[in-house]
Each structure stands twice: as structure tokens, then as C-alpha cells.
Enzyme design. Structure first.
Site, mmCIF file in Angstrom:
data_model
loop_
_atom_site.group_PDB
_atom_site.id
_atom_site.type_symbol
_atom_site.label_atom_id
_atom_site.label_comp_id
_atom_site.label_asym_id
_atom_site.label_seq_id
_atom_site.Cartn_x
_atom_site.Cartn_y
_atom_site.Cartn_z
ATOM 1 N N ASP A 133 -1.632 2.238 -4.927
ATOM 2 C CA ASP A 133 -1.434 2.995 -6.165
ATOM 3 C C ASP A 133 -1.616 4.496 -5.931
ATOM 4 O OD1 ASP A 133 -0.816 3.297 -8.810
ATOM 5 O OD2 ASP A 133 -2.819 2.817 -9.562
ATOM 6 N N ASN A 148 1.224 6.802 -5.839
ATOM 7 C CA ASN A 148 2.404 7.492 -5.275
ATOM 8 C C ASN A 148 2.938 8.558 -6.224
ATOM 9 O OD1 ASN A 148 2.256 5.676 -3.223
ATOM 10 N ND2 ASN A 148 4.041 4.455 -3.833
ATOM 11 N N ARG A 180 1.429 10.194 -8.712
ATOM 12 C CA ARG A 180 0.539 11.350 -8.854
ATOM 13 C C ARG A 180 0.565 12.217 -7.598
ATOM 14 N NH1 ARG A 180 -4.387 7.920 -10.352
ATOM 15 N NH2 ARG A 180 -2.885 6.262 -9.897
ATOM 16 N N TRP A 181 0.685 11.582 -6.441
ATOM 17 C CA TRP A 181 0.762 12.339 -5.183
ATOM 18 C C TRP A 181 1.958 13.288 -5.230
ATOM 19 C CZ3 TRP A 181 4.312 13.019 -1.288
ATOM 20 C CH2 TRP A 181 3.828 13.526 -0.073
ATOM 21 N N HIS A 192 6.848 7.619 -3.547
ATOM 22 C CA HIS A 192 7.113 6.247 -3.075
ATOM 23 C C HIS A 192 7.624 6.270 -1.630
ATOM 24 C CE1 HIS A 192 6.284 4.887 -7.048
ATOM 25 N NE2 HIS A 192 7.392 5.350 -7.599
ATOM 26 N N SER A 216 4.975 -4.755 -9.532
ATOM 27 C CA SER A 216 4.381 -5.799 -10.379
ATOM 28 C C SER A 216 5.389 -6.293 -11.408
ATOM 29 C CB SER A 216 3.140 -5.251 -11.098
ATOM 30 O OG SER A 216 3.526 -4.398 -12.158
ATOM 31 N N SER A 217 5.089 -7.459 -11.987
ATOM 32 C CA SER A 217 5.981 -8.000 -13.017
ATOM 33 C C SER A 217 6.020 -7.070 -14.232
ATOM 34 C CB SER A 217 5.546 -9.426 -13.401
ATOM 35 O OG SER A 217 4.146 -9.525 -13.527
ATOM 36 N N ARG A 230 8.885 0.535 -16.476
ATOM 37 C CA ARG A 230 9.059 1.950 -16.098
ATOM 38 C C ARG A 230 10.479 2.433 -16.431
ATOM 39 N NH1 ARG A 230 5.350 3.456 -10.930
ATOM 40 N NH2 ARG A 230 3.519 2.351 -11.684
ATOM 41 N N LEU A 242 0.693 -11.068 13.074
ATOM 42 C CA LEU A 242 0.210 -10.629 11.759
ATOM 43 C C LEU A 242 1.155 -11.204 10.713
ATOM 44 C CD1 LEU A 242 -1.340 -8.585 9.777
ATOM 45 C CD2 LEU A 242 0.455 -6.959 10.344
ATOM 46 N N ARG A 269 -8.941 -1.494 -11.680
ATOM 47 C CA ARG A 269 -8.450 -2.725 -12.305
ATOM 48 C C ARG A 269 -7.610 -3.521 -11.320
ATOM 49 N NH1 ARG A 269 -6.178 1.437 -15.841
ATOM 50 N NH2 ARG A 269 -4.173 2.101 -14.984
HETATM 51 C C1 IPE Z 1 -0.039 -1.772 -9.809
HETATM 52 O O1 IPE Z 1 0.104 -0.391 -9.975
HETATM 53 C C2 IPE Z 1 1.187 -2.347 -9.200
HETATM 54 C C3 IPE Z 1 1.518 -1.888 -7.859
HETATM 55 C C4 IPE Z 1 0.855 -1.107 -7.078
HETATM 56 C C5 IPE Z 1 2.744 -2.424 -7.374
HETATM 57 P P1 IPE Z 1 0.451 0.251 -11.399
HETATM 58 O O2 IPE Z 1 0.332 1.707 -11.214
HETATM 59 O O3 IPE Z 1 1.721 -0.271 -11.906
HETATM 60 O O4 IPE Z 1 -0.749 -0.322 -12.304
HETATM 61 P P2 IPE Z 1 -1.260 0.139 -13.734
HETATM 62 O O5 IPE Z 1 -0.101 0.076 -14.668
HETATM 63 O O6 IPE Z 1 -1.773 1.527 -13.610
HETATM 64 O O7 IPE Z 1 -2.341 -0.834 -14.058
HETATM 65 C C1 IPE Z 2 2.234 2.713 -6.989
HETATM 66 O O1 IPE Z 2 2.244 4.058 -7.319
HETATM 67 C C2 IPE Z 2 3.603 2.198 -6.631
HETATM 68 C C3 IPE Z 2 4.213 1.316 -7.635
HETATM 69 C C4 IPE Z 2 3.650 0.842 -8.699
HETATM 70 C C5 IPE Z 2 5.587 0.937 -7.380
HETATM 71 P P1 IPE Z 2 2.492 4.537 -8.804
HETATM 72 O O2 IPE Z 2 3.955 4.770 -9.007
HETATM 73 O O3 IPE Z 2 1.870 3.600 -9.776
HETATM 74 O O4 IPE Z 2 1.746 5.919 -8.806
HETATM 75 P P2 IPE Z 2 0.895 6.552 -9.996
HETATM 76 O O5 IPE Z 2 -0.166 5.557 -10.361
HETATM 77 O O6 IPE Z 2 1.841 6.819 -11.127
HETATM 78 O O7 IPE Z 2 0.325 7.799 -9.408
HETATM 79 MG MG MG Z 3 0.044 3.551 -10.668
#
Ligand code: IPE
Ligand code: IPE
Ligand code: MG
Length: 255
Positions: free
Chosen positions: A26, A28, A30-31, A43, A71-72, A77, A137, A197
Site C-alpha cells: 500500500d 503507491n 501517495r508516493w 504503481h 482487491s475485490s 476506483r 519460491l 487494517r
Molecule cells: C489494499 O489497499 C489492497 C491492495 C493493496 C491491493 P487499498 O489501498 O485498496 O486499501 P484501503 O481501501 O485503504 O483499505
Molecule cells: C496500493 O497502493 C496499490 C493498489 C491498491 C493497487 P494505493 O494505490 O492504494 O496507494 P495509496 O494508498 O492511495 O497511497
Molecule cells: Mg491504498
């Protein structure tokens, strides 16, 4: 996950080193945003991190690595981000499969693949077939995965295939149909990006997993960060419901 490896049915034999690491990648977006770049750049950078983490796991002899890629709930998004993520997934599949195979990695994808484009499904199948016999692996990508989806699909398969009476159904009757049934339960769960979480990741399988959270954003997560997580794991006492005294006794009688 067999009866012997279920942390609920029996106390698993654990080692000082995690056999299965499961990660929510998690941070990507914000980075990228902190660099005034589009979220997809984060990403893309995240794919580089995946390469580094796979390499670090191989070097350390970690036999199972599972990464949450989509995730499901990520279908919620904006379409533009979903399309870019799908394109990135396809490109990564096409570019990396041969390298994974050359490195003796067994590649697997868990999740509801029915929603994916046929090109992605085909690439996944090719990759899984090519690498099926590898055992250095086992690298699993969770894509369109949700912990509740997993339990529900396992219940459906069990009811369709099992001749057991509902009253006789045991934990292992269900566990054999879970998407990760080929792997032991994760020893170490890592979530990057500062969120505390589970976000519907491996709900069943994380029953007794050690949890590690870091504020580091996924694109910045490197070998050193992985090492910190493993060191934290090594300091935990995995009691599985017992007392510390019982564990000390067990260690002293083991010799
Ligand atoms: C969880 O990240 C799913 C993945 C990393 C693939 P999210 O960024 O979607 O999770 P929430 O919505 O903040 O809980
Ligand atoms: C996790 O990074 C990757 C996916 C859920 C696909 P995010 O896209 O959730 O990044 P943040 O949480 O918005 O920074
Ligand atoms: Mg996220």
C-alpha cells in the site's frame, strides 16, 4: 492448508524464520502524489519494489511470498486508474514470467479472475503452467481477491463436491477449497503505507499470523525494510493460545 498445518487444529511447528510472508502493498498513490506525479507512476515504481522483494525472499530462502495486488473493492476506483493498473499487470506478466521461470519460481494468481480481460487471463494461465513444477519460491499474486470472496467460493465448492452431511463438516473440509490451500498459513503479514487494517485480505489464513505495519510507502520498501519486518517477527513469541511458561517448557524438553 491441511489439518496438520492449521493453526487452530494443531499447534504448528514454527521456526525462527518466516516460511510464508504475505504483504499488502500500500502507498503507491501517495508516493506518486507527493512527487506531483500521476498515481500510476507510483504503481509502476511499485513493480520495481516487487522485483526487489522477490529477490530478497529468494536470497533468504523464504519459500512462500504472497502479494495483494488488487482487491475485490479496488473496482470502486476511477476507471482511468483501473485501466492503467490492468495494463501494468499485463505488461508485468508478459515481461516477468520468463525471468520468474529462470529463477525457479512457481507463479500463482489467486482471486476471482472472471472479471479480467481475456489477455490477462491467458497470460496468467501461461505463467502458471510454465512455472508449475518450480519449487525455489512460490510467488502468489492476489488479484481481484477478497477474504470473504475466498471463504464464499470455498463454501460453494465444498457444498457442490462434498458428500458429507452438513453436521459433519470440519474445518479441513472447507480449508482444502480455499484459494491458498497449497501454502502454509502466513507466518508474517506486512502492510506498508501506514494503514492499520486488513482490507479484506486473507481473513481465514491470518488467524495466527504475526502482523507488522510500517509507514514506509510500498515504492520505498526495500531489502532493509524487509529485514526489519523479519527481525520484528523473530522477536515475537508465538503462543497459539498457550502461556509463556508452556512454551519455555516445550523448548527445554525439545533440548
Ligand atoms: C489494499 O489497499 C489492497 C491492495 C493493496 C491491493 P487499498 O489501498 O485498496 O486499501 P484501503 O481501501 O485503504 O483499505
Ligand atoms: C496500493 O497502493 C496499490 C493498489 C491498491 C493497487 P494505493 O494505490 O492504494 O496507494 P495509496 O494508498 O492511495 O497511497
Ligand atoms: Mg491504498
Amino acid at each position: 492448508m491441511t489439518q496438520e498445518s492449521s493453526s487452530i487444529q494443531a499447534i504448528p511447528k514454527t521456526e525462527n524464520f518466516p516460511k510464508h510472508i504475505a504483504i499488502i502493498m500500500d502507498g503507491n498513490g501517495r508516493w506518486a502524489q507527493s512527487r506531483f506525479m500521476p498515481r500510476i507512476s507510483g504503481h509502476k515504481q511499485g513493480v520495481e519494489t516487487v522485483r526487489g522483494v522477490i529477490k530478497a525472499c529468494m536470497e533468504r530462502g523464504v519459500p512462500y511470498l504472497t502479494l495483494f495486488a488488487f482487491s475485490s473493492e479496488n473496482w470502486r476506483r476511477p476507471n482511468e486508474e483501473i485501466d492503467s493498473l490492468m495494463q501494468l499487470f499485463l505488461t508485468a506478466l508478459e515481461q516477468e514470467i520468463t525471468k520468474l521461470h529462470e529463477n525457479g519460481i512457481c507463479f500463482k494468481v489467486v482471486g476471482d479472475l472472471s472479471k479480467f480481460d481475456s489477455k490477462i487471463i491467458e497470460s496468467i494461465q501461461i505463467g502458471e503452467q510454465l512455472t508449475a513444477e518450480n519449487n525455489r519460491l512460490t510467488f502468489t499474486v492476489a488479484a481481484n481477491y477478497g477474504g470473504r470472496w475466498d471463504i464464499m467460493q470455498a463454501v460453494r465448492k465444498m457444498l457442490a463436491q462434498s458428500s458429507e452431511l452438513p453436521l459433519n463438516i470440519q474445518e479441513e473440509s472447507l480449508a482444502q477449497y480455499l484459494a491458498l490451500s497449497y501454502a502454509p498459513e502466513p507466518d508474517l503479514f506486512i502492510r506498508t503505507g501506514g494503514e492499520y487494517r486488513i482490507s479484506n485480505f486473507l481473513l481465514w489464513q491470518l488467524a495466527y499470523t504475526e502482523l507488522y505495519f510500517t509507514n514506509t510507502l510500498w515504492p520505498d520498501f526495500d531489502e532493509h525494510e524487509l529485514e526489519l519486518a523479519i527481525q520484528s517477527y523473530q522477536q515475537r513469541e508465538r503462543r497459539f493460545g498457550r502461556t509463556s511458561e508452556q512454551i519455555r517448557m516445550a523448548i527445554s524438553t525439545e533440548g
